[in-house]
Motif scaffolding. Structure first.
Motif, PDB file in Angstrom:
ATOM      1  N   GLN A 144     -11.935   7.985  -1.967  1.00  0.00           N
ATOM      2  CA  GLN A 144     -11.000   8.011  -3.091  1.00  0.00           C
ATOM      3  C   GLN A 144     -11.096   9.333  -3.842  1.00  0.00           C
ATOM      4  N   CYS A 176       0.825  -1.214   0.000  1.00  0.00           N
ATOM      5  CA  CYS A 176       0.000   0.000   0.000  1.00  0.00           C
ATOM      6  C   CYS A 176       0.860   1.264   0.000  1.00  0.00           C
ATOM      7  N   THR A 184       1.102   3.972  -3.107  1.00  0.00           N
ATOM      8  CA  THR A 184       0.803   5.394  -2.950  1.00  0.00           C
ATOM      9  C   THR A 184       1.801   6.237  -3.728  1.00  0.00           C
ATOM     10  N   ALA A 188      -4.933   8.875  -3.991  1.00  0.00           N
ATOM     11  CA  ALA A 188      -3.982   7.803  -3.660  1.00  0.00           C
ATOM     12  C   ALA A 188      -3.612   7.782  -2.186  1.00  0.00           C
ATOM     13  N   TYR A 189      -3.823   8.896  -1.490  1.00  0.00           N
ATOM     14  CA  TYR A 189      -3.471   8.931  -0.068  1.00  0.00           C
ATOM     15  C   TYR A 189      -4.337   7.979   0.761  1.00  0.00           C
ATOM     16  N   SER A 190      -5.432   7.491   0.179  1.00  0.00           N
ATOM     17  CA  SER A 190      -6.265   6.524   0.902  1.00  0.00           C
ATOM     18  C   SER A 190      -5.485   5.253   1.230  1.00  0.00           C
ATOM     19  N   PHE A 191      -4.465   4.942   0.408  1.00  0.00           N
ATOM     20  CA  PHE A 191      -3.680   3.729   0.669  1.00  0.00           C
ATOM     21  C   PHE A 191      -2.812   3.875   1.917  1.00  0.00           C
ATOM     22  N   ILE A 192      -2.503   5.107   2.313  1.00  0.00           N
ATOM     23  CA  ILE A 192      -1.761   5.307   3.559  1.00  0.00           C
ATOM     24  C   ILE A 192      -2.646   4.905   4.738  1.00  0.00           C
TER      25      ILE A 192
END
Length: 513
Positions: A440, A362, A366, A445-449
């Protein structure tokens, strides 16, 4: 027996249960008919969603002489997809009553009704020109999946000898993944994912249910259910002989009697009483963390982003479905490997390694999504991250919780625990599906953090709280958790063990809740 003079162990060790033919066939019949349906219905509406939307639009046009606008199509399709986890939530809430009244095998057999009826309805929906039949059927199929996801691991975990409990416990997830994979295959446009073939695609979900309905009645009920809850030692003895393939079952029967005596004072626990008991706090919190971590660790986000990542790496949009099928193959292979390793390495190592791989994937993903416009070559690293995440989730977070949730509860509390477990599973599943598109859109993409952080927190909890359960009896695992809960469980007296006969179940005075 031990040598009474020397106290040395016997020269011939006690026989561990092997994977006998009856046990193998029972596993295949129950898992294929139950877990396979769950996996199949997760994936069957994904790839050909444009075909289904087209049918919705055509039906609407025939009724109103105008096509749907996007404001109507979006909520209708979202409802079609989201009704499945909501049905699952409902199924998880009624499974406790079913497994207690009808037994584990009986519950699985009754549950086939919730697969065959919607399969017929969806199969005729095109002829009937009623997309509402699909929406209603998705709710009923969700109920079927909710019951299966709790009743099947309970059944397999109670059938298995302790040296195979981990492997058979992972069969739930193995067959879920097989169902997902075959749904992806059948959903290809060249096979059934087209305007002519989609009614057959949806109706196929009834085939495994029909096969289970014809085969499972010939296999035994859970011997633990028969002895501990029904007090029928003769039936339990007969079932064990069939499942183990030999007559040396006294040690296993005594283990069941010990479990029955250990929980006799508590009786059957309701959900409210389970939540209030200090002796069950760590176990209850553990299954909540495991099931929430499984759904909130980013697996749905990975699936959502996969096509975008493949396209950015140069994969044609029309070919991305084949890459998805390749990811499905990796998923199956790694889940099968996990089923083998879970009895060799244990539960904790697979969970910790899996969450470690997922969290790392993840974080890297990111960076890939943020910088791939500047460095196009990073898009290939994105594909590697997707496959790495699938590998990590397949070896630990996906299959192993099905094993652990069966092992950490005794018979009296297992029913209520699985209701809590199922409710958490389906509620988090629905929350992710409902909220992730908004998250999202807001943070990209910061959602993967966030998902990486959830992986880290779940791994820390597993490391600090959840013990290794490989090779231990249910009573031994219960004693380990008793220490963590600060509760003392008195050791059994040998005289009591010798004198004790088959337990007489106390009637449950409470409802499932």
């Amino acid at each position: 027996m031990e040598n009474k003079e020397t106290g040395t162990p016997p020269l011939i060790p006690s026989r561990e249960g092997g994977l006998q033919l009856t046990l193998l066939l029972t596993t295949l019949s129950s898992a294929f008919g139950s877990a396979f349906q769950y996996g199949y219905n997760i994936a069957v509406v994904n790839t050909p969603h444009k075909v289904f939307k087209s049918f919705y639009n055509e039906t609407y046009f025939e009724r109103h002489a105008t096509f749907m606008d996007e404001k109507l199509m979006l909520p209708l399709w979202s409802c079609t997809v989201s009704m499945f986890p909501l049905g699952g939530l409902l199924g998880s809430l009624i499974v406790g009553l079913l497994v207690d009244r009808c037994g584990r095998k009986g519950t699985l057999l009754i549950n086939n009704i919730f697969a065959i009826i919607p399969a017929i309805l969806m199969g005729v929906s095109k002829v009937a020109k009623a997309f509402e039949l699909i929406m209603f059927s998705r709710v009923v199929l969700g109920v079927c999946a909710g019951i299966s996801y709790s009743a099947l691991p309970m059944y397999l975990g109670e059938l298995a000898p302790k040296n195979l409990r981990g492997m058979l416990g992972t069969m739930t997830e193995v067959f879920v993944i097989v169902g997902v994979f075959l749904a992806q295959i059948f959903s290809l446009q060249a096979i059934l994912g087209n305007p002519a073939g989609w009614p057959v695609l949806l109706a196929l979900t009834g085939v495994p249910a029909l096969l289970q309905l014809l085969s499972l009645p010939f296999f035994p009920e859970s011997p633990r259910y028969s002895l501990i809850q029904k007090g029928d030692e003769a039936t339990a003895r007969q079932a064990l002989r069939r499942l183990r393939g030999h007559a040396d079952i006294e040690a296993e029967l005594e283990d069941m009697r010990a479990e029955a005596r250990a929980e006799h004072a508590e009786g059957h626990l309701s959900v409210l009483r389970l939540c209030a008991l200090r002796s069950q706090r760590c176990q209850l919190l553990s299954i909540i963390v495991l099931m929430a971590g499984q759904q909130l660790s980013g697996i749905n986000a990975i699936n959502y982003y996969a096509d975008t990542i493949y396209t950015s790496a140069g994969v044609e949009a029309s070919d991305s479905q084949y890459v998805t099928v390749g990811a499905g193959v990796v998923n199956i292979v790694m889940t099968v490997i996990s089923a083998v390793l879970v009895e060799r390495l244990g539960r904790r190592p697979l969970l910790l390694a899996g969450y470690g791989i997922c969290g790392s994937a993840c974080l890297v993903l990111t960076a890939v999504i943020l910088f791939q416009n500047r460095v196009p070559e990073l898009s290939y690293l994105g594909i590697i991250c997707v496959f790495a995440y699938i590998v990590g989730h397949s070896i630990g977070p996906s299959p192993v919780p099905s094993v652990v949730r069966t092992e950490i509860f005794l018979q009296s509390s297992r029913r209520a625990a699985f209701m809590v477990d199922g409710a958490v599973h389906w509620l988090t599943n629905f929350i992710v599906g409902f909220l992730f598109p908004s998250i999202q859109e807001a943070i990209g993409a910061y959602s993967f953090i966030i998902f990486a952080g959830i992986c880290l927190l779940t791994a820390i909890y597993i490391y600090l709280v959840i013990p290794e359960t490989k090779g231990k009896t249910f009573v031994e695992i219960n004693r380990i958790f008793a220490k963590k809960n600060g509760v003392e469980i008195p050791e059994e007296k040998k005289e009591e063990t010798i004198a004790a006969g088959p337990p007489v179940p106390s009637p449950a005075k409470e409802t499932s809740f």
